[in-house]
Design a protein around this motif. Structure first.
Motif, PDB file in Angstrom:
ATOM      1  N   ILE A 138     -48.166 -11.975   1.299  1.00 23.68           N
ATOM      2  CA  ILE A 138     -46.824 -13.300   0.533  1.00 23.68           C
ATOM      3  C   ILE A 138     -46.150 -13.851   1.230  1.00 23.68           C
ATOM      4  O   ILE A 138     -45.961 -12.590   2.000  1.00 23.68           O
ATOM      5  N   PRO A 139     -46.150 -15.244   1.547  1.00 23.93           N
ATOM      6  CA  PRO A 139     -45.305 -14.941   2.491  1.00 23.93           C
ATOM      7  C   PRO A 139     -43.825 -15.414   2.705  1.00 23.93           C
ATOM      8  O   PRO A 139     -43.290 -15.131   1.016  1.00 23.93           O
ATOM      9  N   ALA A 140     -43.201 -14.946   3.548  1.00 26.28           N
ATOM     10  CA  ALA A 140     -41.802 -14.957   2.684  1.00 26.28           C
ATOM     11  C   ALA A 140     -41.155 -16.679   2.735  1.00 26.28           C
ATOM     12  O   ALA A 140     -42.037 -17.319   3.030  1.00 26.28           O
ATOM     13  N   GLY A 141     -40.143 -16.755   2.042  1.00 28.68           N
ATOM     14  CA  GLY A 141     -39.247 -17.883   1.494  1.00 28.68           C
ATOM     15  C   GLY A 141     -39.411 -18.079   0.380  1.00 28.68           C
ATOM     16  O   GLY A 141     -38.628 -16.634  -0.329  1.00 28.68           O
ATOM     17  N   ARG A 142     -38.337 -19.276   0.199  1.00 25.38           N
ATOM     18  CA  ARG A 142     -37.260 -19.114  -1.210  1.00 25.38           C
ATOM     19  C   ARG A 142     -38.252 -19.455  -2.213  1.00 25.38           C
ATOM     20  O   ARG A 142     -39.262 -19.879  -2.133  1.00 25.38           O
ATOM     21  N   CYS A 143     -37.293 -18.858  -3.320  1.00 22.63           N
ATOM     22  CA  CYS A 143     -38.407 -19.015  -4.186  1.00 22.63           C
ATOM     23  C   CYS A 143     -36.908 -19.212  -6.366  1.00 22.63           C
ATOM     24  O   CYS A 143     -36.308 -18.204  -5.329  1.00 22.63           O
ATOM     25  N   ALA A 144     -37.939 -19.525  -6.397  1.00 25.42           N
ATOM     26  CA  ALA A 144     -37.014 -19.252  -8.223  1.00 25.42           C
ATOM     27  C   ALA A 144     -37.505 -18.281  -8.419  1.00 25.42           C
ATOM     28  O   ALA A 144     -38.514 -18.275  -9.062  1.00 25.42           O
ATOM     29  N   ARG A 145     -36.419 -17.129  -9.257  1.00 25.29           N
ATOM     30  CA  ARG A 145     -37.350 -16.091  -9.621  1.00 25.29           C
ATOM     31  C   ARG A 145     -36.724 -16.373 -10.811  1.00 25.29           C
ATOM     32  O   ARG A 145     -35.173 -16.052 -11.496  1.00 25.29           O
ATOM     33  N   LEU A 146     -37.793 -15.428 -11.973  1.00 26.43           N
ATOM     34  CA  LEU A 146     -37.597 -15.817 -13.595  1.00 26.43           C
ATOM     35  C   LEU A 146     -37.646 -14.505 -13.609  1.00 26.43           C
ATOM     36  O   LEU A 146     -38.752 -14.275 -14.135  1.00 26.43           O
ATOM     37  N   ARG A 147     -36.497 -13.602 -14.679  1.00 29.83           N
ATOM     38  CA  ARG A 147     -37.050 -12.168 -15.284  1.00 29.83           C
ATOM     39  C   ARG A 147     -37.135 -12.282 -16.338  1.00 29.83           C
ATOM     40  O   ARG A 147     -36.783 -12.770 -16.598  1.00 29.83           O
ATOM     41  N   LEU A 148     -38.102 -11.639 -16.222  1.00 25.66           N
ATOM     42  CA  LEU A 148     -39.056 -11.272 -17.670  1.00 25.66           C
ATOM     43  C   LEU A 148     -39.307  -9.886 -18.672  1.00 25.66           C
ATOM     44  O   LEU A 148     -39.530  -9.376 -17.781  1.00 25.66           O
ATOM     45  N   VAL A 149     -38.931 -10.110 -19.411  1.00 26.27           N
ATOM     46  CA  VAL A 149     -38.196  -8.749 -20.221  1.00 26.27           C
ATOM     47  C   VAL A 149     -39.243  -8.763 -21.161  1.00 26.27           C
ATOM     48  O   VAL A 149     -38.721  -9.371 -22.100  1.00 26.27           O
ATOM     49  N   GLY A 150     -40.424  -7.857 -21.832  1.00 27.35           N
ATOM     50  CA  GLY A 150     -40.214  -8.442 -22.685  1.00 27.35           C
ATOM     51  C   GLY A 150     -41.714  -9.053 -23.461  1.00 27.35           C
ATOM     52  O   GLY A 150     -42.673  -9.041 -24.180  1.00 27.35           O
ATOM     53  N   VAL A 151     -42.287  -9.529 -21.711  1.00 27.00           N
ATOM     54  CA  VAL A 151     -42.801 -10.437 -21.645  1.00 27.00           C
ATOM     55  C   VAL A 151     -43.905 -10.270 -20.827  1.00 27.00           C
ATOM     56  O   VAL A 151     -43.831 -10.518 -19.690  1.00 27.00           O
ATOM     57  N   ASN A 152     -45.024  -9.773 -21.253  1.00 25.13           N
ATOM     58  CA  ASN A 152     -46.071  -9.376 -20.526  1.00 25.13           C
ATOM     59  C   ASN A 152     -46.845  -9.922 -20.197  1.00 25.13           C
ATOM     60  O   ASN A 152     -48.135  -9.888 -18.879  1.00 25.13           O
ATOM     61  N   ASP A 153     -48.002 -10.079 -21.121  1.00 22.51           N
ATOM     62  CA  ASP A 153     -49.506 -10.671 -21.179  1.00 22.51           C
ATOM     63  C   ASP A 153     -49.264 -12.550 -21.208  1.00 22.51           C
ATOM     64  O   ASP A 153     -50.503 -13.339 -20.814  1.00 22.51           O
ATOM     65  N   GLU A 154     -48.861 -12.648 -21.640  1.00 23.24           N
ATOM     66  CA  GLU A 154     -48.345 -14.076 -21.549  1.00 23.24           C
ATOM     67  C   GLU A 154     -47.470 -14.481 -20.856  1.00 23.24           C
ATOM     68  O   GLU A 154     -45.875 -14.849 -21.323  1.00 23.24           O
ATOM     69  N   LEU A 155     -47.650 -14.864 -20.151  1.00 21.20           N
ATOM     70  CA  LEU A 155     -46.853 -15.746 -18.507  1.00 21.20           C
ATOM     71  C   LEU A 155     -46.764 -17.629 -19.007  1.00 21.20           C
ATOM     72  O   LEU A 155     -46.225 -18.041 -18.181  1.00 21.20           O
ATOM     73  N   GLU A 156     -47.806 -17.874 -19.694  1.00 14.88           N
ATOM     74  CA  GLU A 156     -47.487 -19.300 -20.058  1.00 14.88           C
ATOM     75  C   GLU A 156     -46.671 -20.117 -20.353  1.00 14.88           C
ATOM     76  O   GLU A 156     -46.361 -20.868 -19.760  1.00 14.88           O
ATOM     77  N   ALA A 157     -45.747 -19.390 -21.312  1.00 13.81           N
ATOM     78  CA  ALA A 157     -44.763 -19.879 -21.680  1.00 13.81           C
ATOM     79  C   ALA A 157     -43.865 -19.884 -20.868  1.00 13.81           C
ATOM     80  O   ALA A 157     -42.536 -21.227 -20.317  1.00 13.81           O
TER      81      ALA A 157
END
Length: 289
Positions: A223-242
């Motif tokens: 997985i290459p290095a670089g800038r990313c927008a990181r969204l931390r999800l707690v309690g969201v496991n299977d459903e990442l579409e939203a």
């Protein structure tokens, strides 16, 4: 119902789901769950059904069965009787009867050859119920721009029928266990190359530790290095579409950022078949130029 009252109502119902999630082998009778929601038991079962589209007892059963199915497929070291007790059943016979009623096969047969398509069909009402109340409301404050450092990985790519994804996951978990590179030893990633309804392409990956060799059908990558927008999800496991949709549809157009030529990916840092879903943590990364 005003916004404050609606949010209070949502929290009370979410509290019930969290309790069921955390206590699969506990007292999950109607009276107990009504008390947790602080609703009258005479109305709670109707309120639950109206909110989630499924009865409270059916939700409890499916919650227990989902956990048990993953344990059967992914934790070969656990005896069936231990899985039955952990799922809230008093005996292997009552567990086997309930399991067959939901999935059309016995626990031992599922362990040998999991039918993930039947499993997905059976637990769909449970997943749909959770979406009614557990969908996160994302905000810019939930997101951080980070510099992601390159990570060498070993990956198993699942490409094709989404119903077969859990089979690939079970295979990947078995390889990790055999090589003693569980989540506590090596970081865990998913890379989402394409998520068409009938043609999923996703990498199941872990950090390539020194001396670790790919299994059959696996390969080395990074997985290459670089800038990313990181969204931390707690309690969201299977459903990442939203959350993924929120990143692309809401956050990105307003951010002024442009995308880098690498797909969306996530790192799962707190997860597992025996962990309550409310405690699972995933960081969703959107690569930026």
């Amino acid at each position: 119902m005003n916004e404050t009252a609606a949010e209070n109502y949502r929290r009370r119902m979410a509290r019930v789901l969290d309790h069921i999630d955390r206590h699969p082998d506990g007292d999950l009778r109607l009276e107990t769950l009504a008390g947790i929601a602080a609703f009258s038991k005479f109305h709670f079962h109707r309120q639950f059904g109206a909110t989630f589209g499924i009865s409270v007892q059916r939700y409890v059963n499916l919650s227990r069965m989902k956990r048990a199915a993953f344990a059967l497929a992914c934790r070969a070291e656990m005896p069936v009787i231990e899985i039955a007790l952990a799922a809230g059943f008093q005996s292997p016979d009552s567990f086997a009867k309930a399991f067959r009623a939901e999935f059309g096969t016995s626990p031992s047969a599922f362990r040998k050859a999991p039918d993930w398509a039947a499993w997905q069909t059976a637990i769909t009402p449970y997943d749909n119920a959770r979406k009614q109340i557990m969908t996160a409301d994302f905000h810019r404050a939930d997101l951080e721009i980070v510099d992601f450092s390159e990570v060498p990985i070993i990956r198993l790519t699942h490409h094709g029928d989404p119903a077969a994804l859990n089979g690939s996951i079970s295979r990947f978990i078995a390889w990790r266990k055999a090589n003693r590179v569980g989540p506590q030893v090596a970081r865990t990633f998913n890379v989402f190359h394409g998520v068409e309804p009938e043609d999923v392409r996703v990498d199941l990956a872990c950090q390539a530790m020194p001396g670790l060799e790919p299994g059959e059908g696996m390969e080395r990558a990074s997985i290459p290095a670089g800038r990313c927008a990181r969204l931390r999800l707690v309690g969201v496991n299977d459903e990442l579409e939203a959350p993924a949709t929120w990143l692309y549809r809401n956050w990105l157009p307003e951010s002024g950022e442009t995308l880098r030529d690498y797909p969306l990916f996530c790192e799962r840092s707190n997860f597992g078949p025996g962990l309550p879903e409310s405690e699972m943590v995933a960081d969703l990364f959107l690569p930026l130029a």
